[in-house]
Design an enzyme around this catalytic site. Structure first.
Site, PDB file in Angstrom:
ATOM      1  N   SER A  11      -4.077 -27.688   0.937  1.00  0.00           N
ATOM      2  CA  SER A  11      -2.990 -27.307   0.019  1.00  0.00           C
ATOM      3  C   SER A  11      -1.624 -27.539   0.630  1.00  0.00           C
ATOM      4  O   SER A  11      -1.362 -27.074   1.735  1.00  0.00           O
ATOM      5  CB  SER A  11      -3.034 -25.805  -0.299  1.00  0.00           C
ATOM      6  OG  SER A  11      -4.165 -25.473  -0.985  1.00  0.00           O
ATOM      7  N   HIS A  63     -12.976 -26.575  -4.427  1.00  0.00           N
ATOM      8  CA  HIS A  63     -13.298 -25.306  -3.777  1.00  0.00           C
ATOM      9  C   HIS A  63     -14.398 -24.560  -4.525  1.00  0.00           C
ATOM     10  O   HIS A  63     -14.576 -24.748  -5.732  1.00  0.00           O
ATOM     11  CB  HIS A  63     -12.040 -24.417  -3.754  1.00  0.00           C
ATOM     12  CG  HIS A  63     -10.859 -25.051  -3.091  1.00  0.00           C
ATOM     13  ND1 HIS A  63     -10.042 -25.957  -3.745  1.00  0.00           N
ATOM     14  CD2 HIS A  63     -10.362 -24.932  -1.835  1.00  0.00           C
ATOM     15  CE1 HIS A  63      -9.097 -26.367  -2.911  1.00  0.00           C
ATOM     16  NE2 HIS A  63      -9.271 -25.770  -1.750  1.00  0.00           N
ATOM     17  N   TYR A  65     -14.173 -21.571  -5.380  1.00  0.00           N
ATOM     18  CA  TYR A  65     -13.546 -20.684  -6.371  1.00  0.00           C
ATOM     19  C   TYR A  65     -13.213 -21.384  -7.687  1.00  0.00           C
ATOM     20  O   TYR A  65     -12.858 -20.733  -8.655  1.00  0.00           O
ATOM     21  CB  TYR A  65     -12.304 -19.982  -5.798  1.00  0.00           C
ATOM     22  CG  TYR A  65     -11.165 -20.875  -5.358  1.00  0.00           C
ATOM     23  CD1 TYR A  65     -10.352 -21.531  -6.269  1.00  0.00           C
ATOM     24  CD2 TYR A  65     -10.870 -21.031  -4.005  1.00  0.00           C
ATOM     25  CE1 TYR A  65      -9.296 -22.335  -5.867  1.00  0.00           C
ATOM     26  CE2 TYR A  65      -9.822 -21.820  -3.577  1.00  0.00           C
ATOM     27  CZ  TYR A  65      -9.045 -22.473  -4.514  1.00  0.00           C
ATOM     28  OH  TYR A  65      -8.008 -23.264  -4.098  1.00  0.00           O
ATOM     29  N   GLU A  66     -13.366 -22.713  -7.702  1.00  0.00           N
ATOM     30  CA  GLU A  66     -13.183 -23.415  -8.979  1.00  0.00           C
ATOM     31  C   GLU A  66     -14.505 -23.482  -9.741  1.00  0.00           C
ATOM     32  O   GLU A  66     -14.579 -24.121 -10.794  1.00  0.00           O
ATOM     33  CB  GLU A  66     -12.659 -24.825  -8.717  1.00  0.00           C
ATOM     34  CG  GLU A  66     -11.283 -24.836  -8.060  1.00  0.00           C
ATOM     35  CD  GLU A  66     -10.864 -26.246  -7.661  1.00  0.00           C
ATOM     36  OE1 GLU A  66     -10.549 -27.043  -8.549  1.00  0.00           O
ATOM     37  OE2 GLU A  66     -10.887 -26.544  -6.448  1.00  0.00           O
ATOM     38  N   ALA A  93      -4.616 -24.851   4.489  1.00  0.00           N
ATOM     39  CA  ALA A  93      -3.592 -23.804   4.543  1.00  0.00           C
ATOM     40  C   ALA A  93      -4.348 -22.501   4.756  1.00  0.00           C
ATOM     41  O   ALA A  93      -5.386 -22.282   4.138  1.00  0.00           O
ATOM     42  CB  ALA A  93      -2.817 -23.770   3.238  1.00  0.00           C
ATOM     43  N   MET A 185      -9.894 -20.442   2.296  1.00  0.00           N
ATOM     44  CA  MET A 185     -10.930 -20.580   1.257  1.00  0.00           C
ATOM     45  C   MET A 185     -11.546 -21.978   1.231  1.00  0.00           C
ATOM     46  O   MET A 185     -12.019 -22.442   0.194  1.00  0.00           O
ATOM     47  CB  MET A 185     -10.320 -20.275  -0.120  1.00  0.00           C
ATOM     48  CG  MET A 185      -9.627 -18.925  -0.196  1.00  0.00           C
ATOM     49  SD  MET A 185      -8.787 -18.697  -1.763  1.00  0.00           S
ATOM     50  CE  MET A 185      -7.706 -17.304  -1.353  1.00  0.00           C
ATOM     51  N   SER A 186     -11.528 -22.652   2.375  1.00  0.00           N
ATOM     52  CA  SER A 186     -12.089 -24.015   2.396  1.00  0.00           C
ATOM     53  C   SER A 186     -12.700 -24.286   3.770  1.00  0.00           C
ATOM     54  O   SER A 186     -12.982 -23.349   4.524  1.00  0.00           O
ATOM     55  CB  SER A 186     -10.981 -25.030   2.095  1.00  0.00           C
ATOM     56  OG  SER A 186     -10.050 -25.059   3.151  1.00  0.00           O
ATOM     57  N   ASN A 209       1.263 -18.139   6.021  1.00  0.00           N
ATOM     58  CA  ASN A 209       1.694 -16.750   5.769  1.00  0.00           C
ATOM     59  C   ASN A 209       0.922 -15.832   6.717  1.00  0.00           C
ATOM     60  O   ASN A 209      -0.138 -16.200   7.227  1.00  0.00           O
ATOM     61  CB  ASN A 209       1.379 -16.351   4.313  1.00  0.00           C
ATOM     62  CG  ASN A 209      -0.099 -16.551   3.986  1.00  0.00           C
ATOM     63  OD1 ASN A 209      -0.541 -17.664   3.674  1.00  0.00           O
ATOM     64  ND2 ASN A 209      -0.879 -15.495   4.086  1.00  0.00           N
ATOM     65  N   HIS A 221       1.444 -18.422  -3.787  1.00  0.00           N
ATOM     66  CA  HIS A 221       0.945 -19.798  -3.643  1.00  0.00           C
ATOM     67  C   HIS A 221       2.083 -20.812  -3.463  1.00  0.00           C
ATOM     68  O   HIS A 221       1.943 -21.773  -2.727  1.00  0.00           O
ATOM     69  CB  HIS A 221       0.048 -20.179  -4.829  1.00  0.00           C
ATOM     70  CG  HIS A 221      -0.643 -21.502  -4.668  1.00  0.00           C
ATOM     71  ND1 HIS A 221      -1.508 -21.778  -3.618  1.00  0.00           N
ATOM     72  CD2 HIS A 221      -0.600 -22.641  -5.399  1.00  0.00           C
ATOM     73  CE1 HIS A 221      -1.961 -23.015  -3.723  1.00  0.00           C
ATOM     74  NE2 HIS A 221      -1.421 -23.569  -4.801  1.00  0.00           N
TER      75      HIS A 221
END
Ligand code: HPA
Length: 246
Positions: A11, A63, A65-66, A93, A185-186, A209, A221
């Site tokens: 990302s 991902h 989450y998709e 990220a 998340m990846s 972050n 985001h």
């Protein structure tokens, strides 16, 4: 593509493509790869060069989450491996769990915690040795090049979660107890698939972050994307120098 490096862009890191000379560019949809709907993920495979060194850059991973499964999110890795890519550099990220790794810095993955509850190896092969997923020789080289450029790249353990929500402060405390230094998340499933296929694997987290509950943590985001863009500039120079030295 034999022996060439495959770079997976996380990302906000798609700007790394701006530094490459582009050759053939393939849309994921045209080569049977799943297309991401997330902002900052482009869905293309660029066969190009970075200062003369051949490189395949994949921009637009999908991902869990998709709604994709572990096999689908690792399709790009198999695509590259089938075409002779020998080393993958997986960028992402991530949120930092460490005060000494502030937003804007990079962390080379020394290991990971796969907390997604799934694996691309389900259905076999079973019991693959994952005691050394990440190639420390390459990551140490990258860290040394970064130091030569005057900046510090940390190293640590990446916790890979399913998302799509960011974590709660209690989850971050749990992850710290488990030994995580960064969270995202990846990456973990791609790393497992790449390792199974015998590729050399490098993982690089752009810490965008501080994780939830840490002092001065902000989780947005668009901030994640903006921080990634400037950090990407520094990393691409390091990758360039490494590719030249190979
Ligand atoms: N948590 C999970 N994934 C992330 C984060 C985070 O804080 N930042 C960027 N990706």
């Amino acid at each position: 593509m034999k022996g060439c490096v495959g770079l997976v862009l996380g990302s906000g890191l798609g700007s790394m493509l701006d530094r490459m000379e582009w050759g053939e560019t393939l849309d994921f949809g045209d080569i049977g790869l799943p297309v991401s709907g997330v902002a900052g993920h482009q869905g293309k495979m660029v066969l190009g060069r970075l200062d003369g060194a051949p490189l395949v850059a994949m921009s637009g991973r999908v991902h869990l989450y998709e709604g994709h499964d572990a096999k689908t999110v690792t399709a790009g890795i198999r695509w590259m491996a089938e075409r002779g890519v020998g080393t993958v550099v997986l960028t992402n990220a991530a949120g930092s769990l460490r005060e000494d790794q502030p937003p804007g810095s990079w962390m080379a993955l020394s290991d990971h915690l796969n907390l997604t509850g799934t694996s691309p190896l389900e259905g076999g092969p079973n019991f693959v040795d994952m005691s050394a997923v990440y190639d420390l020789e390459i990551s140490e080289k990258l860290r040394a090049i970064a130091a030569g450029h005057g900046w510090h790249m940390g190293s640590g353990v990446y916790a890979g979660l399913r998302g799509p929500q960011y974590e709660t402060p209690a989850e971050i405390r749990m992850l710290r107890t488990l030994g995580a230094d960064a969270v995202g998340m990846s990456t973990v499933l791609e790393a497992l698939e790449a390792k199974r296929l015998g590729l050399r694997v490098v993982g690089l987290s752009c810490l965008t972050n501080y994780a939830a509950g840490m002092p001065s943590a902000t989780l947005d985001h668009s901030d994640v994307m903006a921080t990634g863009k400037s950090a990407a500039e520094r990393m691409i120079r390091v990758l360039k120098e490494w590719l030249e030295s190979r």
